[in-house]
Motif scaffolding. Structure first.
Motif, PDB file in Angstrom:
ATOM      1  N   PRO A   1      20.471  66.412 101.351  1.00 13.44           N
ATOM      2  CA  PRO A   1      20.366  65.829 102.690  1.00 13.44           C
ATOM      3  C   PRO A   1      21.483  66.278 103.614  1.00 13.44           C
ATOM      4  O   PRO A   1      22.588  66.623 103.165  1.00 13.44           O
ATOM      5  N   VAL A   2      21.203  66.262 104.908  1.00 11.44           N
ATOM      6  CA  VAL A   2      22.240  66.479 105.903  1.00 11.44           C
ATOM      7  C   VAL A   2      23.047  65.183 106.014  1.00 11.44           C
ATOM      8  O   VAL A   2      22.635  64.133 105.517  1.00 11.44           O
ATOM      9  N   THR A   3      24.205  65.272 106.652  1.00 10.08           N
ATOM     10  CA  THR A   3      25.014  64.076 106.893  1.00 10.08           C
ATOM     11  C   THR A   3      24.889  63.701 108.368  1.00 10.08           C
ATOM     12  O   THR A   3      25.384  64.428 109.229  1.00 10.08           O
ATOM     13  N   PRO A   4      24.221  62.589 108.677  1.00 13.63           N
ATOM     14  CA  PRO A   4      24.055  62.196 110.080  1.00 13.63           C
ATOM     15  C   PRO A   4      25.365  61.695 110.693  1.00 13.63           C
ATOM     16  O   PRO A   4      26.155  61.002 110.031  1.00 13.63           O
TER      17      PRO A   4
ATOM     18  N   LEU B   1      18.016  56.263 105.856  1.00 14.80           N
ATOM     19  CA  LEU B   1      16.634  56.597 106.221  1.00 14.80           C
ATOM     20  C   LEU B   1      16.271  58.008 105.765  1.00 14.80           C
ATOM     21  O   LEU B   1      15.172  58.246 105.246  1.00 14.80           O
ATOM     22  N   HIS B   2      17.189  58.937 105.959  1.00 19.10           N
ATOM     23  CA  HIS B   2      16.966  60.339 105.585  1.00 19.10           C
ATOM     24  C   HIS B   2      16.753  60.476 104.081  1.00 19.10           C
ATOM     25  O   HIS B   2      15.818  61.146 103.616  1.00 19.10           O
ATOM     26  N   ILE B   3      17.592  59.804 103.318  1.00 20.73           N
ATOM     27  CA  ILE B   3      17.494  59.904 101.856  1.00 20.73           C
ATOM     28  C   ILE B   3      16.242  59.201 101.347  1.00 20.73           C
ATOM     29  O   ILE B   3      15.532  59.725 100.481  1.00 20.73           O
TER      30      ILE B   3
ATOM     31  N   PHE C   1      21.481  65.446  96.211  1.00 21.36           N
ATOM     32  CA  PHE C   1      22.839  65.992  96.208  1.00 21.36           C
ATOM     33  C   PHE C   1      23.442  65.695  97.580  1.00 21.36           C
ATOM     34  O   PHE C   1      23.241  66.436  98.533  1.00 21.36           O
ATOM     35  N   VAL C   2      24.161  64.588  97.675  1.00 22.11           N
ATOM     36  CA  VAL C   2      24.646  64.112  98.960  1.00 22.11           C
ATOM     37  C   VAL C   2      26.044  64.652  99.251  1.00 22.11           C
ATOM     38  O   VAL C   2      26.825  64.912  98.329  1.00 22.11           O
ATOM     39  N   ALA C   3      26.333  64.840 100.549  1.00 24.24           N
ATOM     40  CA  ALA C   3      27.658  65.308 100.997  1.00 24.24           C
ATOM     41  C   ALA C   3      28.031  66.636 100.343  1.00 24.24           C
ATOM     42  O   ALA C   3      29.195  66.870 100.006  1.00 24.24           O
ATOM     43  N   CYS C   4      27.041  67.490 100.180  1.00 24.92           N
ATOM     44  CA  CYS C   4      27.285  68.819  99.607  1.00 24.92           C
ATOM     45  C   CYS C   4      27.271  69.854 100.738  1.00 24.92           C
ATOM     46  O   CYS C   4      27.597  69.525 101.871  1.00 24.92           O
TER      47      CYS C   4
END
Length: 311
Positions: A19-22, A36-38, A50-53
């Motif tokens: 995901p992107v980081t909003p 919401l994105h996740i 894989f978050v904050a990558c």
């Protein structure tokens, strides 16, 4: 203490979601939109988060923001799929990030290379050792930039207690073939996970499958899961017609657009999420948001890709 990695069942499958980081209007981390994105990605069928990558602008996040983003991902997924978050850079910073990711409840860590400095092969092994000593979580090491492994070094890193995977961001298929063979030969190497981590990995997914690397990270999934899933399904089922159609009409033009401006591997993804209806804000420096012309071209590409998978 948690269960040793050798006894864990850390399985990855399907399309892996980065995901992107909003960011909110004031530039701060927007946890609500991240949730919401996740949730949207997991509901669409992501095999892991894989978050904050890299796609999530790890390079521009504070350690505290990485921890907060990880907590959001863990809360939203609620155990439905594995959650990993990134650590990397200087050893003290990476150890701190790894500890924070563990406190946030993640299932694992994607370990990025050392910052800037080039190192001998044994130094890369030492780097992974020192960072993984700060966590009980499974670790996937990301080969890219300053970390280009020989097959011997890859085997040594794969033998470390908490390392469960290797993600390749270099793209040397011949080297990767040797790495896979070397790692498979070490005890437990048959359970080791390999990932194609190149930008727009679908372009090289068929080639990586040929050397035993079936997993890949899909940036496209972040803004067009319908396209990413259709491509993955066609690849798994051996449907060459669909694979080639999507490569020719969507992925190859996307790569040409991506390569026009450095940093578009992230900026275009974030723009794509906005085009699909979720305002995740812009990118942080040193990246730049796409120009209006490039956003229009991206929107047109997304339309073409969606038409191809719904025809």
């Amino acid at each position: 203490m948690t269960t040793p990695t050798s006894e864990r069942d850390m399985k990855f499958q399907g399309v892996l979601f980065f995901p992107v980081t909003p960011f909110a209007a004031d530039g701060s981390l927007d946890e609500d939109r991240l949730a919401l994105h996740i949730e949207s990605g997991v509901a669409a069928g992501a095999g892991g988060v894989f978050v904050a990558c890299g796609t999530g602008e790890f390079h521009a996040l504070t350690a505290e923001e990485i921890e907060r983003a990880t907590r959001v991902a863990v809360g939203v997924t609620a155990g439905r799929v594995p959650v990993l978050a990134a650590a990397g850079g200087p050893v003290p910073a990476a150890r701190d990030q790894a500890a924070r990711i563990g406190r946030a409840g993640a299932d694992g860590i994607l370990l990025l290379p050392p910052y800037l400095v080039s190192a001998p092969q044994q130094g890369l092994v030492r780097y992974v050792e020192e960072v993984t000593d700060a966590t009980d979580l499974p670790v996937v090491f990301y080969q890219r930039g300053t970390a280009r492994l020989t097959e011997g070094t890859a085997a040594a890193i794969a033998s470390l207690p908490r390392v469960v995977g290797l993600k390749d961001g270099i793209g040397d298929i011949e080297l990767m073939h040797r790495v896979v063979r070397a790692v498979r030969a070490v005890p437990g190497g048959d359970r080791f996970a390999f990932f194609n981590g190149l930008p727009t990995a679908e372009m090289t997914a068929p080639a990586y499958r040929g050397v035993g690397v079936g997993l890949y990270s899909s940036a496209v999934f972040a803004f067009a899961p319908e396209i990413a899933l259709a491509f993955h399904r066609a690849l798994e089922e051996g449907d060459e017609t669909v694979v080639q159609t999507l490569l020719d009409t969507f992925y190859a033009p996307l790569v040409r657009l991506r390569d026009e401006v450095p940093g578009y591997a992230v900026s275009l993804v974030k723009a794509g999420v906005r085009i699909r209806g979720l305002d995740v804000g812009g990118v942080r420096a040193p990246l730049l948001d796409p120009t209006p012309e490039h956003v229009a071209r991206l929107a047109e590409l997304i339309d073409h890709g969606l038409e191809a998978v719904t025809a």
